[in-house]
Design a protein around this motif. Structure first.
Motif, mmCIF file in Angstrom:
data_model
loop_
_atom_site.group_PDB
_atom_site.id
_atom_site.type_symbol
_atom_site.label_atom_id
_atom_site.label_comp_id
_atom_site.label_asym_id
_atom_site.label_seq_id
_atom_site.Cartn_x
_atom_site.Cartn_y
_atom_site.Cartn_z
ATOM 1 N N SER A 69 0.893 -1.120 0.168
ATOM 2 C CA SER A 69 0.146 0.149 0.083
ATOM 3 C C SER A 69 1.227 1.499 0.301
ATOM 4 O O SER A 69 1.954 1.023 0.368
ATOM 5 N N ALA A 70 -0.014 2.665 -0.326
ATOM 6 C CA ALA A 70 1.014 3.552 -0.731
ATOM 7 C C ALA A 70 -0.264 4.573 -0.670
ATOM 8 O O ALA A 70 -0.784 4.978 -0.731
ATOM 9 N N ARG A 71 0.762 5.478 0.321
ATOM 10 C CA ARG A 71 -0.066 6.689 1.110
ATOM 11 C C ARG A 71 1.150 8.176 -0.304
ATOM 12 O O ARG A 71 2.452 8.218 0.156
ATOM 13 N N VAL A 72 0.865 9.058 -0.805
ATOM 14 C CA VAL A 72 1.864 10.105 -1.597
ATOM 15 C C VAL A 72 0.753 11.204 -1.701
ATOM 16 O O VAL A 72 -0.640 10.969 -1.676
ATOM 17 N N ALA A 73 1.241 12.609 -1.128
ATOM 18 C CA ALA A 73 0.459 13.981 -1.122
ATOM 19 C C ALA A 73 1.273 14.498 -1.381
ATOM 20 O O ALA A 73 2.694 14.981 -1.387
ATOM 21 N N ALA A 74 1.096 15.953 -1.271
ATOM 22 C CA ALA A 74 1.976 17.041 -1.756
ATOM 23 C C ALA A 74 1.844 18.192 -1.358
ATOM 24 O O ALA A 74 0.217 18.902 -0.818
ATOM 25 N N GLY A 75 2.861 19.216 -1.331
ATOM 26 C CA GLY A 75 1.852 20.707 -0.676
ATOM 27 C C GLY A 75 3.130 21.448 -1.341
ATOM 28 O O GLY A 75 3.924 21.659 -2.346
ATOM 29 N N GLY A 76 2.991 23.078 -1.731
ATOM 30 C CA GLY A 76 2.876 24.234 -2.420
ATOM 31 C C GLY A 76 2.472 23.926 -4.083
ATOM 32 O O GLY A 76 2.893 24.706 -4.432
ATOM 33 N N VAL A 77 1.999 22.618 -4.087
ATOM 34 C CA VAL A 77 0.908 23.049 -5.197
ATOM 35 C C VAL A 77 -0.293 23.022 -5.591
ATOM 36 O O VAL A 77 -1.800 23.421 -6.280
ATOM 37 N N GLY A 78 -1.069 22.694 -4.422
ATOM 38 C CA GLY A 78 -2.871 22.507 -3.840
ATOM 39 C C GLY A 78 -3.132 23.933 -3.022
ATOM 40 O O GLY A 78 -2.388 24.432 -1.766
#
Ligand code: SF4
Length: 324
Positions: free
Chosen positions: A255-264
């Motif tokens: 399983s994987a969790r991925v999130a981003a900052g600075g773009v949303g």
């Protein structure tokens, strides 16, 4: 600067009652609020100081981590159990602000920091977030730092924080306490996209406070990482950041969790990347193919098309680090 009264309640019920009054706001570390007040962006008439409530605990356990809202950023980042069990959280905190601000800044306050959009922080400009209906000069103006995901015709400001991005991949749960008691909200449901009400940034009701944060322990949390790309190495907000957590068993990504900052406009989960990773071998081809899915639906503004390319490279680097 607007004059304000300052109260120091010693129990949550009194604090909630005080903060529910018109013109009232909570204050914890004050690192963002006081700057905004000095610039007349925030004009509270009453500040409710939470310090006397004694809610600064950091409680790791076999099943998870409980953080109280006034735990200092630097204390959480340096806690040996956090470093070992939730490295993405420690790394995101250490990538935030400066040592001095991390010594004052709190868990609850960090989740509630306001955008760094320059128009929002300068009362000489119109801003729908500060004054609803006044306009958004960023849409056709200086928008290099602005969002490519989650924006609207009314606001394209990025959510500025790092810690909430890390908490997104850890599926943190927030405890909120208000006039109607206590409720739980998933971190992914806490911040709101701007839509036609960019002044409403979270699901908090008047007088409601963040009273606790719970994060589960897991193999995925232990194999997690935060990577922040910015214009300078310290005391700078993200151009792009990536938080990743993988559960790898026998060379296969379970399983994987991925999130981003600075773009949303809020901490941005990347389910398209997670889907491309899950059940696949943890090899170079999988990571590249998954990272290239980042930013589905992105709508760059005039000056920030580079963020989509940078996002995919940042996600790939973070995935390579955590799968090595
Ligand atoms: Fe205000 Fe949002 Fe526009 Fe910035 S992007 S000027 S915060 S409405």
């Amino acid at each position: 600067m607007q004059a304000f009264t300052l109260t120091h309640p010693s129990d949550a019920k009194t604090a909630v009652a005080a903060a529910s009054q018109a013109g009232a706001k909570y204050i914890a570390g004050g690192t963002d609020l006081l700057q905004l007040a000095k610039d007349n962006v925030e004009t509270p008439t009453r500040l409710v100081d939470l310090e006397a409530l004694g809610i600064a605990g950091i409680r790791p356990g076999a099943h998870g981590l409980h953080l109280e809202p006034l735990a200092r950023m630097s204390d959480v980042a340096a806690h040996p159990d956090v470093v070992k069990g939730w490295p993405v959280l420690s790394q995101a905190l250490l990538a935030s602000a400066s040592p001095q601000i991390r010594n004052m800044g709190t868990m609850g306050g960090n989740l509630l920091q306001r955008t760094r959009c320059g128009y929002f922080r300068d009362t000489g400009f119109a801003c729908n977030k500060r004054t609803p209906g006044s306009g958004c000069p960023a849409i056709n103006g200086e928008n290099r730092m602005h969002a490519i995901l989650g924006g609207s015709d009314h606001c394209i400001a990025t959510y500025p924080g790092d810690m909430a991005v890390a908490m997104t991949v850890l599926d943190a749960e927030l405890e909120l306490t208000g006039q109607n008691g206590t409720r739980k909200v998933a971190i992914g449901d806490f911040h709101k996209v701007p839509g036609d009400t960019p002044d409403v940034e979270t699901v908090l009701q008047p007088g409601e406070m963040i009273s606790g944060i719970d994060i589960a322990a897991s193999a995925m949390a232990r194999r997690s990482h935060y990577l922040k790309v910015r214009d300078r190495a310290s005391f700078e907000f993200a151009l792009v950041s990536a938080a990743v957590a993988l559960d790898i068993d026998g060379g296969t990504i379970r399983s994987a969790r991925v999130a981003a900052g600075g773009v949303g406009t809020k901490p941005w989960r990347l389910p398209e990347v997670e889907a491309a990773l899950t059940g696949k071998p943890a090899d170079a081809a999988t990571l590249k193919q998954a990272a290239d899915q980042s930013g589905a639906g992105a709508k760059p503004a005039r000056m920030n098309g580079f963020k989509l390319v940078l996002l995919r490279r940042t996600v790939l680097r973070a995935l390579q680090t955590v799968s090595a």
